[in-house]
Write a protein that holds these residues in place. Sequence first.
Motif, short mmCIF file in Angstrom:
data_model
loop_
_atom_site.label_atom_id
_atom_site.label_comp_id
_atom_site.label_asym_id
_atom_site.label_seq_id
_atom_site.Cartn_x
_atom_site.Cartn_y
_atom_site.Cartn_z
N ARG A 74 37.86 54.15 31.07
CA ARG A 74 37.72 52.75 30.80
C ARG A 74 39.08 52.09 29.96
NH1 ARG A 74 32.99 48.47 28.58
NH2 ARG A 74 34.61 47.01 28.18
N ASN A 414 42.93 46.34 43.39
CA ASN A 414 42.43 45.83 42.12
C ASN A 414 40.98 44.81 42.36
OD1 ASN A 414 43.20 47.73 39.95
ND2 ASN A 414 44.82 46.24 39.65
N PHE A 415 41.12 44.50 43.92
CA PHE A 415 39.93 43.45 43.85
C PHE A 415 38.79 44.14 44.64
CE2 PHE A 415 42.99 39.92 43.23
CZ PHE A 415 42.16 40.04 41.67
N ASN A 452 36.24 55.91 40.81
CA ASN A 452 37.71 54.99 40.67
C ASN A 452 37.31 54.74 43.03
OD1 ASN A 452 38.81 57.56 41.71
ND2 ASN A 452 39.59 57.67 39.31
C1 LIG Z 1 38.19 38.12 35.52
C2 LIG Z 1 39.49 39.49 36.56
C3 LIG Z 1 40.33 38.68 36.66
C4 LIG Z 1 41.20 39.70 37.57
N1 LIG Z 1 42.37 39.30 37.42
C5 LIG Z 1 43.47 39.66 37.81
C6 LIG Z 1 44.59 39.71 38.83
O1 LIG Z 1 45.16 38.17 38.84
N2 LIG Z 1 45.75 39.92 39.09
C7 LIG Z 1 44.69 41.54 39.39
O2 LIG Z 1 46.46 42.18 40.07
N3 LIG Z 1 44.54 42.27 39.14
C8 LIG Z 1 43.32 41.40 38.94
N4 LIG Z 1 41.91 41.71 37.46
C9 LIG Z 1 41.40 42.92 38.95
C10 LIG Z 1 41.82 43.64 37.67
O3 LIG Z 1 43.24 44.10 38.17
C11 LIG Z 1 41.56 44.85 37.94
O4 LIG Z 1 39.88 44.78 38.01
C12 LIG Z 1 41.82 46.26 36.79
O5 LIG Z 1 40.87 47.53 37.53
C13 LIG Z 1 40.94 45.96 35.30
O6 LIG Z 1 41.59 47.02 34.81
P1 LIG Z 1 40.83 47.50 33.37
O7 LIG Z 1 41.74 48.11 32.49
O8 LIG Z 1 40.55 46.00 32.37
O9 LIG Z 1 39.26 47.99 33.96
P2 LIG Z 1 38.59 49.28 33.77
O10 LIG Z 1 37.42 49.06 34.55
O11 LIG Z 1 38.32 48.75 32.23
O12 LIG Z 1 39.57 50.26 34.18
C14 LIG Z 1 39.12 49.76 36.33
C15 LIG Z 1 39.68 51.37 36.87
O13 LIG Z 1 40.89 51.35 36.50
C16 LIG Z 1 41.14 52.92 36.03
N5 LIG Z 1 41.96 52.68 34.96
C17 LIG Z 1 41.79 52.34 33.80
N6 LIG Z 1 42.36 52.61 32.49
C18 LIG Z 1 43.04 53.72 33.11
C19 LIG Z 1 43.59 54.38 32.03
N7 LIG Z 1 44.36 54.55 31.45
N8 LIG Z 1 44.70 55.34 32.93
C20 LIG Z 1 43.47 56.28 34.20
N9 LIG Z 1 42.94 55.09 34.95
C21 LIG Z 1 42.61 54.02 33.98
C22 LIG Z 1 39.82 54.06 35.69
O14 LIG Z 1 39.58 54.38 37.36
C23 LIG Z 1 38.57 52.53 35.83
O15 LIG Z 1 37.89 52.75 36.12
C24 LIG Z 1 40.83 40.75 37.60
C25 LIG Z 1 39.61 41.07 37.51
C26 LIG Z 1 39.43 40.48 36.87
C27 LIG Z 1 37.47 40.86 36.27
#
Ligand SMILES: Cc1cc2nc3c(=O)[nH]c(=O)nc-3n(C[C@H](O)[C@H](O)[C@H](O)COP(=O)(O)OP(=O)(O)OC[C@H]3O[C@@H](n4cnc5c(N)ncnc54)[C@H](O)[C@@H]3O)c2cc1C
Length: 462
Positions: A74, A414-415, A452
């Motif tokens: 996370r 990512n979506f 993932n």
């Molecule tokens: C409200 C909202 C708006 C969004 N808007 C956009 C947007 O404008 N553009 C866009 O591109 N995306 C957007 N997203 C999608 C977002 O980029 C992805 O959901 C992304 O995976 C979230 O990253 P996180 O670190 O917050 O999530 P997390 O849930 O913490 O991580 C998602 C997954 O990524 C992997 N991961 C995370 N960090 C690491 C790490 N350091 N090393 C290895 N693996 C890791 C893991 O598999 C993890 O389960 C949006 C999502 C939401 C909920």
Amino acid sequence: MPSSPTATISIPDLRAAIHGRVIAPEDADYDEARTVMSGAIDRRPAVIVRVADVADVQHVIGVARDSGTELAVRSGGHSAAGHCVTDGGIVLDLRDLKALEIDVPGRTAWAEAGLTAAEYTAATAVHGLATGFGDTGSVGLGGITLGGGVGYLGRKYGLTIDSLLAADVVTADGELLRADAEHHPDLFWAIRGGGGNFGVATRFKYRLHDVPSTVGGMLILPATAETVAGFIAAAEAAPDELSTIANVMPCPPMPFVPEEQHGKVVIFALMTYAGESDAGERAMAPFRALAAPIADLLKTQPYPDMYPPDDDSYHPTAVSRTMFVDVIDLGVASTIMEYLDASDAAMRVAQLRVLGGAISRVPADETAYAHRTSRIMINVAAFYEGPDDQLVREAWVAEFSAALLQDDQGAYVNFIGDEGEARIHAAYPGSTWDRLRVIKGRYDPTNLFRLNQNIPPSADTR
Ligand SMILES: Cc1cc2nc3c(=O)[nH]c(=O)nc-3n(C[C@H](O)[C@H](O)[C@H](O)COP(=O)(O)OP(=O)(O)OC[C@H]3O[C@@H](n4cnc5c(N)ncnc54)[C@H](O)[C@@H]3O)c2cc1C
């Protein structure tokens, strides 16, 4: 499915070894620590380790590997599929890794993976510099970077990964690797779009761009088939400096919006012109000319203002579907309006992002994000309340997205939610998939990093 072999994890041993915080179910902040952005995800890990350094990351990976326990990684916790939390397994939580080193003359920054887009952007803006992430400040650098990163600076400076110069990654065997153009170039290719499949990224080195100010903010227009199609045409014709996100959705009851507009389907546009003010105003003119704006908050502003403070208590339950299309003409725009008008979901949206510009100037095989020629991204979503409503909204999203489907069968990783293997293939079409499988086989042959959008390791890693 809950992860089974949790008995082999000793919380006291973890506490003795870890420099950060080890949070177990009996701890007062356990519920808060296991909460993620999506309100649909309610999982109970055996332990959450809020790591403090690389050694902690290596230790947690070792414990998960040696005990066979499911590992969730996370950063910002925004995964729609809930991949950042596990039932019965270990959460490796990076959110406390927030170091940021900005090299102003060199126009680069090393940022730890627990920073959010808003935190990073506020710090670099002090120097008039920025790296592009997405539309939401609370998204973690970890997830958005590894999946690609489509946001407000996309047409001018490309995806987030197009500004990624290097990353430090701890792989399944616990080794800390530098991945860049010279070191482990296969890994560097794979982490630019391939998600968390290859290891845990502890920090990223980004290129910084000169973004001293922007013309941007919110423009709310009445939504009709004509204005929606007109908006897309204007966004496609706009200079690369302008990136737009058009949310066609019921108008929220914002204080500056006349009451009679509340709940009416509008174009709720978020726009950023990364350049000087006069040119930015000129670039906005075609959008303002589409119809008398319901609200026009476009102005010269610092770039971080695109990330207003997020509400930590916001945990919506939603169904969504992401896709790419080539065209949004009057016919497609009419379909969009028909579906939005036919639904009574309190929040329903067709989010339209015109791509192109710098995103499309990178060859499709240069990174694991292969959709360089895809023209427009659409995300269809509806919020729901409870299981019965969920079924109704799922059916609507499925029908709506099917009605919009054109030739481009790709999807942005990512979506994607928890949607099965075919959708992961859609994110990684053709040779991208084969290449990712080989690299996965090299760096994670036992698929330790499987929670993932999973790429199965290939046995043949030549
Ligand atoms: C409200 C909202 C708006 C969004 N808007 C956009 C947007 O404008 N553009 C866009 O591109 N995306 C957007 N997203 C999608 C977002 O980029 C992805 O959901 C992304 O995976 C979230 O990253 P996180 O670190 O917050 O999530 P997390 O849930 O913490 O991580 C998602 C997954 O990524 C992997 N991961 C995370 N960090 C690491 C790490 N350091 N090393 C290895 N693996 C890791 C893991 O598999 C993890 O389960 C949006 C999502 C939401 C909920």
